[in-house]
Design a protein around this motif. Structure first.
Motif, PDB file in Angstrom:
ATOM      1  N   TRP A   1       0.813  -1.216   0.000  1.00  0.00           N
ATOM      2  CA  TRP A   1       0.000   0.000   0.000  1.00  0.00           C
ATOM      3  C   TRP A   1       0.851   1.271   0.000  1.00  0.00           C
ATOM      4  O   TRP A   1       0.335   2.364  -0.250  1.00  0.00           O
ATOM      5  N   ASP A   2       2.123   1.154   0.322  1.00  0.00           N
ATOM      6  CA  ASP A   2       2.975   2.312   0.600  1.00  0.00           C
ATOM      7  C   ASP A   2       3.282   3.068  -0.692  1.00  0.00           C
ATOM      8  O   ASP A   2       3.827   2.487  -1.633  1.00  0.00           O
ATOM      9  N   PRO A   3       2.942   4.358  -0.749  1.00  0.00           N
ATOM     10  CA  PRO A   3       3.241   5.123  -1.968  1.00  0.00           C
ATOM     11  C   PRO A   3       4.730   5.085  -2.323  1.00  0.00           C
ATOM     12  O   PRO A   3       5.085   5.246  -3.482  1.00  0.00           O
ATOM     13  N   ASP A   4       5.573   4.843  -1.326  1.00  0.00           N
ATOM     14  CA  ASP A   4       7.019   4.803  -1.565  1.00  0.00           C
ATOM     15  C   ASP A   4       7.546   3.385  -1.734  1.00  0.00           C
ATOM     16  O   ASP A   4       8.766   3.169  -1.695  1.00  0.00           O
ATOM     17  N   VAL A   5       6.678   2.404  -1.935  1.00  0.00           N
ATOM     18  CA  VAL A   5       7.148   1.014  -1.839  1.00  0.00           C
ATOM     19  C   VAL A   5       8.231   0.684  -2.854  1.00  0.00           C
ATOM     20  O   VAL A   5       9.232   0.039  -2.517  1.00  0.00           O
ATOM     21  N   GLU A   6       8.070   1.121  -4.085  1.00  0.00           N
ATOM     22  CA  GLU A   6       9.083   0.735  -5.084  1.00  0.00           C
ATOM     23  C   GLU A   6      10.411   1.435  -4.804  1.00  0.00           C
ATOM     24  O   GLU A   6      11.477   0.826  -4.933  1.00  0.00           O
ATOM     25  N   ALA A   7      10.343   2.689  -4.400  1.00  0.00           N
ATOM     26  CA  ALA A   7      11.576   3.403  -4.051  1.00  0.00           C
ATOM     27  C   ALA A   7      12.247   2.760  -2.841  1.00  0.00           C
ATOM     28  O   ALA A   7      13.481   2.645  -2.780  1.00  0.00           O
ATOM     29  N   SER A   8      11.430   2.313  -1.886  1.00  0.00           N
ATOM     30  CA  SER A   8      12.009   1.698  -0.687  1.00  0.00           C
ATOM     31  C   SER A   8      12.623   0.341  -1.001  1.00  0.00           C
ATOM     32  O   SER A   8      13.652  -0.027  -0.417  1.00  0.00           O
ATOM     33  N   ILE A   9      12.006  -0.422  -1.899  1.00  0.00           N
ATOM     34  CA  ILE A   9      12.604  -1.702  -2.310  1.00  0.00           C
ATOM     35  C   ILE A   9      13.942  -1.446  -3.008  1.00  0.00           C
ATOM     36  O   ILE A   9      14.941  -2.127  -2.738  1.00  0.00           O
ATOM     37  N   ALA A  10      13.960  -0.456  -3.890  1.00  0.00           N
ATOM     38  CA  ALA A  10      15.214  -0.138  -4.581  1.00  0.00           C
ATOM     39  C   ALA A  10      16.295   0.270  -3.572  1.00  0.00           C
ATOM     40  O   ALA A  10      17.453  -0.154  -3.667  1.00  0.00           O
ATOM     41  N   ARG A  11      15.880   1.081  -2.599  1.00  0.00           N
ATOM     42  CA  ARG A  11      16.842   1.483  -1.560  1.00  0.00           C
ATOM     43  C   ARG A  11      17.336   0.269  -0.779  1.00  0.00           C
ATOM     44  O   ARG A  11      18.538   0.137  -0.512  1.00  0.00           O
TER      45      ARG A  11
ATOM     46  N   GLY B   1      17.620  -2.730  -1.759  1.00  0.00           N
ATOM     47  CA  GLY B   1      18.580  -3.459  -2.571  1.00  0.00           C
ATOM     48  C   GLY B   1      19.926  -2.765  -2.619  1.00  0.00           C
ATOM     49  O   GLY B   1      20.983  -3.377  -2.419  1.00  0.00           O
ATOM     50  N   ARG B   2      19.877  -1.455  -2.857  1.00  0.00           N
ATOM     51  CA  ARG B   2      21.099  -0.652  -2.952  1.00  0.00           C
ATOM     52  C   ARG B   2      21.919  -0.763  -1.672  1.00  0.00           C
ATOM     53  O   ARG B   2      23.152  -0.795  -1.702  1.00  0.00           O
ATOM     54  N   GLU B   3      21.229  -0.817  -0.544  1.00  0.00           N
ATOM     55  CA  GLU B   3      21.916  -0.864   0.748  1.00  0.00           C
ATOM     56  C   GLU B   3      22.211  -2.297   1.189  1.00  0.00           C
ATOM     57  O   GLU B   3      22.719  -2.509   2.299  1.00  0.00           O
ATOM     58  N   GLY B   4      21.879  -3.258   0.328  1.00  0.00           N
ATOM     59  CA  GLY B   4      22.216  -4.659   0.631  1.00  0.00           C
ATOM     60  C   GLY B   4      21.414  -5.258   1.770  1.00  0.00           C
ATOM     61  O   GLY B   4      21.887  -6.126   2.502  1.00  0.00           O
ATOM     62  N   ARG B   5      20.165  -4.819   1.928  1.00  0.00           N
ATOM     63  CA  ARG B   5      19.403  -5.168   3.129  1.00  0.00           C
ATOM     64  C   ARG B   5      18.295  -6.187   2.920  1.00  0.00           C
ATOM     65  O   ARG B   5      17.610  -6.543   3.879  1.00  0.00           O
ATOM     66  N   ILE B   6      18.028  -6.634   1.686  1.00  0.00           N
ATOM     67  CA  ILE B   6      16.898  -7.559   1.516  1.00  0.00           C
ATOM     68  C   ILE B   6      17.320  -8.955   1.962  1.00  0.00           C
ATOM     69  O   ILE B   6      17.917  -9.727   1.214  1.00  0.00           O
ATOM     70  N   ALA B   7      17.010  -9.278   3.199  1.00  0.00           N
ATOM     71  CA  ALA B   7      17.358 -10.598   3.731  1.00  0.00           C
ATOM     72  C   ALA B   7      16.421 -11.651   3.152  1.00  0.00           C
ATOM     73  O   ALA B   7      16.849 -12.738   2.786  1.00  0.00           O
ATOM     74  N   THR B   8      15.149 -11.343   3.073  1.00  0.00           N
ATOM     75  CA  THR B   8      14.185 -12.309   2.553  1.00  0.00           C
ATOM     76  C   THR B   8      13.007 -11.589   1.920  1.00  0.00           C
ATOM     77  O   THR B   8      12.622 -10.496   2.361  1.00  0.00           O
ATOM     78  N   TYR B   9      12.471 -12.216   0.875  1.00  0.00           N
ATOM     79  CA  TYR B   9      11.293 -11.689   0.180  1.00  0.00           C
ATOM     80  C   TYR B   9      10.164 -12.681   0.391  1.00  0.00           C
ATOM     81  O   TYR B   9      10.332 -13.882   0.137  1.00  0.00           O
ATOM     82  N   GLN B  10       9.041 -12.190   0.907  1.00  0.00           N
ATOM     83  CA  GLN B  10       7.885 -13.047   1.195  1.00  0.00           C
ATOM     84  C   GLN B  10       6.668 -12.521   0.443  1.00  0.00           C
ATOM     85  O   GLN B  10       6.465 -11.307   0.370  1.00  0.00           O
ATOM     86  N   VAL B  11       5.880 -13.430  -0.087  1.00  0.00           N
ATOM     87  CA  VAL B  11       4.701 -12.995  -0.840  1.00  0.00           C
ATOM     88  C   VAL B  11       3.427 -13.653  -0.313  1.00  0.00           C
ATOM     89  O   VAL B  11       3.422 -14.805   0.095  1.00  0.00           O
ATOM     90  N   CYS B  12       2.368 -12.873  -0.318  1.00  0.00           N
ATOM     91  CA  CYS B  12       1.011 -13.385  -0.217  1.00  0.00           C
ATOM     92  C   CYS B  12       0.129 -12.226  -0.670  1.00  0.00           C
ATOM     93  O   CYS B  12       0.642 -11.176  -1.061  1.00  0.00           O
TER      94      CYS B  12
END
Lengths: 294, 294
Positions: free
Chosen positions: A190-200, A202-213
């Motif tokens: 829902w977050d208006p910034d979600v795509e920018a935050s995901i990119a950030r 990634g850039r900062e090397g922080r995506i430990a895990t991706y979960q979907v539902c």
């Protein structure tokens, strides 16, 4: 239909299955990885659980969950911190017991407001402090703490970390190998910034895990249980999955569904449905694995 | 106990009262202002409603509500835009009919995803487009359109504008007198950026109206109805009210409560309880009026 080689079943999706059943149906459905919860592991004991996991041949993706860091200083807070040290050790042990490609990740849910408190700002500071206390232990154990922002509707009773940006701000004080984030579509879409935050992230090397539902309305009476198979709701899983893929994230992807109807399903059938749903709603949006790129 | 001179009762708090009753109990409770909803105004007709409002001696604070801007181009979208023009005119008429200090404000709820759509980004663009179409009419009528961010749990079925920052980004394309924001504690208190966003809203001259009510968990089965009297929940109304006051906001403050129990209360009693709750949880945090400052 073949099962996506990056799919991992989070054990919460088949909540009423014990560990033996969870491992068996995951293997039987052809899913290569699993994320475990502490309680069913504790039911058989860590050593037995580790042997069962090794025997299953499955990769281990995450341990769920640690956290609950918002209490003020005192015996209850100390007990929580100590218990998180145990959870870190469990995650390391299970990752070592899983098949090659397993990841030593402990998912952290921050906790809500302490009883009688209205101080979100203070609670958030105590989350940061607790992670600071645990980081050396996690680093020594080779475990990544994955701060999970939960949907803002849980901000006061479950998790005072409500956005990916906020989780990244907390993680920024620590090494990326030690403190990362959990990117869960249900909580952040829902977050208006979600795509920018995901990119950030990634850039900062922080995506430990991706979960979907998936999400749909109306929400059920217990708003914790309003999660759905990927594709059954209104989340743009294509856009979010592409955003995660574009960061270079190439590890397993968990499906974690809290839903009474899914829990009432035979666990093998639930895992098969999850695999089919993932194949339809998520797989088409994943980048090809690095080795197959031209 | 005296009633705060800046309190306004939003008519939704006494949803089952018709306009005559709503005006009567508001006056009888000593509350000086009221925010109205379109439906009870339409029930008696705008001209009659205006006379009744004038006769009540109450200030008029907001008209609720316009919006629902997310449909793609077509007859339904045209009908919605046209209806918003009517709502703008109603707001101007009612503000002129209210006592001195009335404000011509139309609260806007953006609308959710169209049936079958997962495109939040596109829906948000259509909200901006609709406001662009309406702005000249609002400017000519002397009405401020007050974009209301709703809690993210409503993002897909009711309002794709989910944060104050997002509302301000949309408003930024327009004159502050024409397009502002609704700052409602229930919808934004969880936001890690809430105080910074309130300060920004003040700096940019965008706080059209400040609305208060409280949040507590567990949420009711219908999550729309989980609002409470100020002070009955866990929102730090003191901190938020001080943040709004510090921007220089010195107008009326509405209490808008959607709650089946409150609606089942005798409306005079509900208004009296609202006034008492406001006096306890909000009034102590308001700046003194400008004329009384040394």
């Amino acid at each position: 239909m073949s099962v996506d080689p990056r799919l991992s079943i989070n054990q919460a999706t088949i909540k009423y299955a014990d560990l033996a059943t969870a491992l068996r149906v995951t293997v039987e459905a052809g899913v290569p990885a699993i994320g475990l919860w502490r309680e069913p592991v504790a039911d058989v004991g860590l050593a037995t659980a580790s042997r069962m996991l090794t025997d299953s041949g499955l990769r281990f993706t995450t341990h769920c969950r640690g956290g609950f860091f918002t209490l003020p200083e005192g015996p209850a807070r100390r007990a929580s911190i100590d218990d998180n040290r145990v959870a870190i050790d469990e995650a390391a042990t299970l990752a070592a017991a899983g098949a090659a490609g397993s990841t030593a990740i402990l998912v952290l849910v921050a906790g809500g407001l302490p009883e009688g408190s209205r101080d979100l700002v203070g609670a958030r500071e105590r989350v940061r402090d607790a992670i600071g206390e645990l980081a050396p232990h996690a680093a020594a154990a080779g475990v990544t703490l994955a701060i999970e922002p939960l949907h803002p509707m849980y901000a006061t009773d479950r998790c005072v970390v409500s956005t990916l940006g906020q989780a990244l701000d907390i993680a920024a004080d620590f090494e990326p190998a030690v403190v990362g984030v959990t990117v869960d579509t249900f909580h952040i879409f829902w977050d208006p910034d979600v795509e920018a935050s995901i990119a950030r992230a990634g850039r900062e090397g922080r995506i430990a895990t991706y979960q979907v539902c998936d999400w749909k309305t109306p929400l059920p009476a217990d708003v914790l249980l309003g999660r759905h198979y990927p594709g059954d709701g209104v989340i743009d899983l294509g856009a979010l999955t592409r955003a995660v893929s574009e960061t270079g994230y190439d590890r397993d992807i968990e499906v974690e569904i809290f839903n009474e109807q899914v829990w009432a399903t035979d666990p093998l059938v639930a895992v098969q449905r999850t695999a089919a749903a993932f194949g339809g709603a998520v797989s088409p949006h994943l980048s090809a694995p690095l080795e197959s790129r031209s």
